[in-house]
Design a protein around this motif. Structure first.
Motif, PDB file in Angstrom:
ATOM      1  N   LEU A  51     -12.917  65.214 -62.843  1.00  0.00           N
ATOM      2  CA  LEU A  51     -12.083  66.350 -62.522  1.00  0.00           C
ATOM      3  C   LEU A  51     -11.183  65.971 -61.645  1.00  0.00           C
ATOM      4  O   LEU A  51     -10.035  66.303 -61.624  1.00  0.00           O
ATOM      5  N   ARG A  52     -11.358  65.164 -60.556  1.00  0.00           N
ATOM      6  CA  ARG A  52     -10.478  64.402 -59.576  1.00  0.00           C
ATOM      7  C   ARG A  52      -9.233  63.567 -60.384  1.00  0.00           C
ATOM      8  O   ARG A  52      -8.044  64.069 -60.192  1.00  0.00           O
ATOM      9  N   ARG A  55      -7.189  66.149 -62.402  1.00  0.00           N
ATOM     10  CA  ARG A  55      -6.233  66.980 -61.338  1.00  0.00           C
ATOM     11  C   ARG A  55      -5.034  65.612 -61.022  1.00  0.00           C
ATOM     12  O   ARG A  55      -3.910  66.365 -60.857  1.00  0.00           O
ATOM     13  N   THR A  61      -6.609  71.851 -63.345  1.00  0.00           N
ATOM     14  CA  THR A  61      -7.744  72.168 -62.473  1.00  0.00           C
ATOM     15  C   THR A  61      -8.881  73.197 -63.477  1.00  0.00           C
ATOM     16  O   THR A  61      -9.909  73.328 -63.151  1.00  0.00           O
TER      17      THR A  61
END
Length: 164
Positions: A51-52, A55, A61
């Motif tokens: 997820l990081r 992004r 996101t």
């Protein structure tokens, strides 16, 4: 030998039309398209890293986890990449990747490669059929891409059916 393989989170993003996000690296090469991916930080879980990295590399996101590949997959870097990393002080000979499939139901204008201006990795994107991804990727990643694309293909096709 495990420490020689950098732990990495890799992401396939599919849209509601059953296409996957392929990103073109800033380096010029015939095979410079790939899925977003990046290193897993110490004390970070693979899903958190995915997820990081998504992004940081694409600005996305608003995604929903659909599936996860059942085990990490490894590939070895080309000799050229290993030499480049040695000059930077890195000793990795390859990557151990944890793969995730996410659904994105937003708009293309949400994709932003400049979220971290000091480390821009991509310059363009395309929504493609998942079967096309292996032909666009650099040779040393191809076998891993074949495995994950075959595994995730039914999940991607399911998204297309649900939106019809």
């Amino acid at each position: 030998m495990t420490e020689l393989y950098r732990k990495n989170a890799a992401i396939i993003v599919c849209n509601t039309q059953g296409k996957v996000l392929s990103c073109q690296r800033v380096e010029n090469s015939d095979f410079n398209w790939q899925f977003p991916q990046g290193g897993i930080e110490p004390n970070e879980e693979p899903l958190q890293a995915a997820l990081r990295e998504l992004r940081e590399e694409t600005g996305l996101t608003q995604v929903k986890l659909i599936a996860e590949y059942p085990q990490p997959l490894r590939y070895k870097f080309s000799d050229e990449v290993i030499e480049k990393f040695k000059k930077l002080g890195r000793k990795n000979i390859g990557q151990e990747q944890y793969w995730f499939l996410f659904l994105f139901s937003g708009n293309d204008n949400e994709i932003d490669f400049k979220t971290n201006p000091e480390e821009i990795e991509f310059k363009a994107f395309d929504w493609i059929d998942i079967t096309e991804a292996t032909a666009r990727v650099v040779d040393f990643k191809r076998e891993v891409y074949q495995k994950v694309c075959a595994y995730f293909k039914p999940f991607v096709e399911q998204q297309k059916k649900q939106s019809s």
